[in-house]
Motif scaffolding. Structure first.
Motif, PDB file in Angstrom:
ATOM      1  N   ASP A 228     -29.430   1.301  44.781  1.00 52.85           N
ATOM      2  CA  ASP A 228     -28.357   0.891  45.693  1.00 52.85           C
ATOM      3  C   ASP A 228     -26.985   1.301  45.154  1.00 52.85           C
ATOM      4  O   ASP A 228     -26.099   1.679  45.922  1.00 52.85           O
ATOM      5  N   THR A 229     -26.822   1.225  43.830  1.00 54.58           N
ATOM      6  CA  THR A 229     -25.557   1.645  43.219  1.00 54.58           C
ATOM      7  C   THR A 229     -25.290   3.117  43.483  1.00 54.58           C
ATOM      8  O   THR A 229     -24.196   3.511  43.901  1.00 54.58           O
ATOM      9  N   LEU A 230     -26.304   3.963  43.264  1.00 58.29           N
ATOM     10  CA  LEU A 230     -26.116   5.401  43.443  1.00 58.29           C
ATOM     11  C   LEU A 230     -25.969   5.770  44.917  1.00 58.29           C
ATOM     12  O   LEU A 230     -25.218   6.687  45.257  1.00 58.29           O
ATOM     13  N   LYS A 231     -26.655   5.057  45.771  1.00 57.57           N
ATOM     14  CA  LYS A 231     -26.474   5.297  47.205  1.00 57.57           C
ATOM     15  C   LYS A 231     -25.039   4.943  47.598  1.00 57.57           C
ATOM     16  O   LYS A 231     -24.403   5.642  48.399  1.00 57.57           O
ATOM     17  N   GLY A 232     -24.515   3.861  46.994  1.00 56.12           N
ATOM     18  CA  GLY A 232     -23.132   3.466  47.248  1.00 56.12           C
ATOM     19  C   GLY A 232     -22.145   4.496  46.746  1.00 56.12           C
ATOM     20  O   GLY A 232     -21.161   4.828  47.435  1.00 56.12           O
ATOM     21  N   TYR A 233     -22.395   5.037  45.536  1.00 58.06           N
ATOM     22  CA  TYR A 233     -21.537   6.103  45.011  1.00 58.06           C
ATOM     23  C   TYR A 233     -21.545   7.305  45.951  1.00 58.06           C
ATOM     24  O   TYR A 233     -20.497   7.902  46.241  1.00 58.06           O
ATOM     25  N   THR A 234     -22.734   7.683  46.422  1.00 53.83           N
ATOM     26  CA  THR A 234     -22.857   8.856  47.290  1.00 53.83           C
ATOM     27  C   THR A 234     -22.137   8.635  48.614  1.00 53.83           C
ATOM     28  O   THR A 234     -21.532   9.562  49.166  1.00 53.83           O
ATOM     29  N   LYS A 235     -22.165   7.421  49.111  1.00 56.86           N
ATOM     30  CA  LYS A 235     -21.444   7.094  50.350  1.00 56.86           C
ATOM     31  C   LYS A 235     -19.942   7.292  50.159  1.00 56.86           C
ATOM     32  O   LYS A 235     -19.266   7.899  51.001  1.00 56.86           O
ATOM     33  N   VAL A 236     -19.406   6.799  49.034  1.00 57.52           N
ATOM     34  CA  VAL A 236     -17.976   6.948  48.754  1.00 57.52           C
ATOM     35  C   VAL A 236     -17.611   8.426  48.584  1.00 57.52           C
ATOM     36  O   VAL A 236     -16.604   8.905  49.112  1.00 57.52           O
ATOM     37  N   ILE A 237     -18.454   9.161  47.850  1.00 57.53           N
ATOM     38  CA  ILE A 237     -18.222  10.596  47.657  1.00 57.53           C
ATOM     39  C   ILE A 237     -18.201  11.307  49.007  1.00 57.53           C
ATOM     40  O   ILE A 237     -17.354  12.170  49.256  1.00 57.53           O
ATOM     41  N   GLY A 238     -19.139  10.930  49.889  1.00 53.15           N
ATOM     42  CA  GLY A 238     -19.187  11.536  51.217  1.00 53.15           C
ATOM     43  C   GLY A 238     -17.923  11.259  52.014  1.00 53.15           C
ATOM     44  O   GLY A 238     -17.403  12.148  52.705  1.00 53.15           O
TER      45      GLY A 238
ATOM     46  N   MET B 132     -13.200  23.755  43.080  1.00 55.03           N
ATOM     47  CA  MET B 132     -13.576  22.651  43.949  1.00 55.03           C
ATOM     48  C   MET B 132     -13.989  21.441  43.113  1.00 55.03           C
ATOM     49  O   MET B 132     -13.633  20.288  43.436  1.00 55.03           O
ATOM     50  N   THR B 133     -14.724  21.679  42.027  1.00 54.73           N
ATOM     51  CA  THR B 133     -15.137  20.590  41.146  1.00 54.73           C
ATOM     52  C   THR B 133     -13.927  19.887  40.548  1.00 54.73           C
ATOM     53  O   THR B 133     -13.852  18.655  40.511  1.00 54.73           O
ATOM     54  N   GLN B 134     -12.970  20.667  40.086  1.00 60.46           N
ATOM     55  CA  GLN B 134     -11.757  20.099  39.489  1.00 60.46           C
ATOM     56  C   GLN B 134     -11.007  19.221  40.492  1.00 60.46           C
ATOM     57  O   GLN B 134     -10.573  18.109  40.171  1.00 60.46           O
ATOM     58  N   HIS B 135     -10.889  19.713  41.719  1.00 64.77           N
ATOM     59  CA  HIS B 135     -10.171  18.982  42.762  1.00 64.77           C
ATOM     60  C   HIS B 135     -10.849  17.657  43.081  1.00 64.77           C
ATOM     61  O   HIS B 135     -10.204  16.592  43.106  1.00 64.77           O
ATOM     62  N   PHE B 136     -12.165  17.695  43.296  1.00 62.72           N
ATOM     63  CA  PHE B 136     -12.851  16.502  43.772  1.00 62.72           C
ATOM     64  C   PHE B 136     -13.204  15.510  42.666  1.00 62.72           C
ATOM     65  O   PHE B 136     -13.206  14.298  42.905  1.00 62.72           O
ATOM     66  N   PHE B 137     -13.483  15.984  41.460  1.00 60.01           N
ATOM     67  CA  PHE B 137     -13.807  15.037  40.401  1.00 60.01           C
ATOM     68  C   PHE B 137     -12.624  14.126  40.092  1.00 60.01           C
ATOM     69  O   PHE B 137     -12.812  12.966  39.715  1.00 60.01           O
ATOM     70  N   LYS B 138     -11.414  14.632  40.252  1.00 57.19           N
ATOM     71  CA  LYS B 138     -10.235  13.773  40.068  1.00 57.19           C
ATOM     72  C   LYS B 138     -10.204  12.695  41.150  1.00 57.19           C
ATOM     73  O   LYS B 138      -9.936  11.520  40.857  1.00 57.19           O
ATOM     74  N   LEU B 139     -10.477  13.086  42.385  1.00 57.99           N
ATOM     75  CA  LEU B 139     -10.485  12.118  43.481  1.00 57.99           C
ATOM     76  C   LEU B 139     -11.602  11.092  43.296  1.00 57.99           C
ATOM     77  O   LEU B 139     -11.419   9.904  43.582  1.00 57.99           O
ATOM     78  N   PHE B 140     -12.754  11.544  42.807  1.00 62.05           N
ATOM     79  CA  PHE B 140     -13.864  10.620  42.574  1.00 62.05           C
ATOM     80  C   PHE B 140     -13.488   9.598  41.501  1.00 62.05           C
ATOM     81  O   PHE B 140     -13.751   8.400  41.654  1.00 62.05           O
ATOM     82  N   ALA B 141     -12.888  10.086  40.408  1.00 63.36           N
ATOM     83  CA  ALA B 141     -12.485   9.176  39.330  1.00 63.36           C
ATOM     84  C   ALA B 141     -11.464   8.160  39.835  1.00 63.36           C
ATOM     85  O   ALA B 141     -11.533   6.969  39.502  1.00 63.36           O
ATOM     86  N   ASP B 142     -10.533   8.632  40.658  1.00 62.93           N
ATOM     87  CA  ASP B 142      -9.525   7.729  41.224  1.00 62.93           C
ATOM     88  C   ASP B 142     -10.165   6.654  42.104  1.00 62.93           C
ATOM     89  O   ASP B 142      -9.630   5.551  42.249  1.00 62.93           O
ATOM     90  N   ALA B 143     -11.317   6.998  42.691  1.00 66.74           N
ATOM     91  CA  ALA B 143     -12.025   6.054  43.570  1.00 66.74           C
ATOM     92  C   ALA B 143     -13.001   5.168  42.807  1.00 66.74           C
ATOM     93  O   ALA B 143     -13.713   4.363  43.411  1.00 66.74           O
ATOM     94  N   GLY B 144     -13.044   5.316  41.481  1.00 68.13           N
ATOM     95  CA  GLY B 144     -13.905   4.472  40.667  1.00 68.13           C
ATOM     96  C   GLY B 144     -15.308   4.993  40.449  1.00 68.13           C
ATOM     97  O   GLY B 144     -16.180   4.257  39.983  1.00 68.13           O
ATOM     98  N   ILE B 145     -15.539   6.267  40.766  1.00 70.70           N
ATOM     99  CA  ILE B 145     -16.855   6.873  40.520  1.00 70.70           C
ATOM    100  C   ILE B 145     -16.864   7.441  39.103  1.00 70.70           C
ATOM    101  O   ILE B 145     -16.117   8.376  38.801  1.00 70.70           O
ATOM    102  N   PRO B 146     -17.683   6.911  38.204  1.00 76.56           N
ATOM    103  CA  PRO B 146     -17.727   7.441  36.833  1.00 76.56           C
ATOM    104  C   PRO B 146     -18.412   8.802  36.796  1.00 76.56           C
ATOM    105  O   PRO B 146     -19.403   9.025  37.498  1.00 76.56           O
ATOM    106  N   THR B 147     -17.881   9.734  35.995  1.00 78.35           N
ATOM    107  CA  THR B 147     -18.449  11.082  35.908  1.00 78.35           C
ATOM    108  C   THR B 147     -18.605  11.495  34.439  1.00 78.35           C
ATOM    109  O   THR B 147     -18.081  10.851  33.544  1.00 78.35           O
ATOM    110  N   HIS B 148     -19.271  12.612  34.255  1.00 77.85           N
ATOM    111  CA  HIS B 148     -19.485  13.120  32.896  1.00 77.85           C
ATOM    112  C   HIS B 148     -18.375  14.071  32.458  1.00 77.85           C
ATOM    113  O   HIS B 148     -18.395  14.570  31.326  1.00 77.85           O
ATOM    114  N   LEU B 149     -17.395  14.304  33.294  1.00 79.30           N
ATOM    115  CA  LEU B 149     -16.354  15.297  33.004  1.00 79.30           C
ATOM    116  C   LEU B 149     -15.458  14.886  31.841  1.00 79.30           C
ATOM    117  O   LEU B 149     -14.956  13.766  31.793  1.00 79.30           O
TER     118      LEU B 149
END
Length: 244
Positions: free
Chosen positions: A175-185, A63-80
């Motif tokens: 506000d930045t992290l709340k925005g990231y969480t909204k996009v992730i949601g 599940m992490t592999q699937h969604f972290f790719k989608l998050f990166a594509d949406a501009g959410i920076p990750t530690h992966l």
């Protein structure tokens, strides 16, 4: 694959262990341990280690592999940096967790919760609303809030102004992290809807990389979310199979 016997183990977690790599990165070794609440039920918001469930580590990493790719594509920076599904390992950047210097407990940190329904710890903490809402009622719009990672205190809620006043996180960064969480949601909700499932809530965590950038850390596995299908709560293995 990394041989964990040859690595320095930094931390034993509820669902995974953390090792230091020679290249300066960290290795997350996923395990089949689960978390449970005070009632002994498997619970993504639980603070106790539950029974081991065969296959739960694989479900989490898929599940992490699937969604972290989608998050990166949406501009959410990750530690992966990379994922090894077969060996249940995830190589990540070293980070400083938010609140680490402020909160004196084993791990420190702040978690962010996205809620689409009235359930879990939200229902417990805001019990005065139980007269007006029943478990599973849908909010008019998702609720996003933060909690301190402190098992003994029951992961208490913390507001934006308190974070700012305690120099944990500035108002702009909040506000930045709340925005990231909204996009992730939005991503999670849409993906599960495609699969005929409904996500009720989930939790994520953020930290700072060596350059001070705010990035998504940890994982986004079935142990981090409540997911239902046909009105029934799905088990971790069931959720993981959706992405296998």
């Amino acid at each position: 694959m990394y041989n964990t016997k040859e690595l320095e183990r930094m931390y034993v977690g509820k669902t995974k262990d953390v090792y230091r790599l020679e290249n300066g990165n960290l290795l997350l070794q996923f395990t089949n341990k689960t978390t449970m609440n005070d009632l002994g039920e498997e619970d993504p918001g639980g603070n106790k280690i539950g029974k081991e469930v065969a296959g739960s580590a694989r479900a989490c990493i898929l599940m992490t592999q699937h969604f972290f790719k989608l998050f990166a594509d949406a501009g959410i920076p990750t530690h992966l940096i990379g994922i090894d599904v077969e060996n249940l390992q995830m190589e990540v950047k070293p980070v400083t967790t938010i609140g680490k210097e402020t909160f004196v407990n084993e791990t420190g940190g702040v978690e962010w919760i996205w809620r689409n329904r009235f359930t879990g710890s939200f229902r417990k903490i805001f019990g005065r609303y139980n007269k007006n809402f029943k478990d599973g009622d849908i909010f008019s719009s998702p609720v996003i809030h933060a909690t301190v990672k402190d098992d003994e205190a029951g992961d208490p809620y913390i507001e934006k102004d308190f974070m700012d006043a305690l120099d944990i996180l500035s108002g702009d960064d909040y506000d930045t992290l709340k925005g990231y969480t909204k996009v992730i949601g939005e991503i999670l909700y849409a993906e599960f809807q495609k699969l005929g499932c409904d996500i009720w809530d989930f939790k994520v965590e953020y930290g700072r990389d060596r350059d001070g950038n705010l990035i998504l850390i940890d994982e986004i596995g079935p142990g981090s979310a409540r997911v239902y299908r046909d009105g029934k709560k799905m088990e971790k293995i069931e959720i993981g199979e959706l992405f296998g």
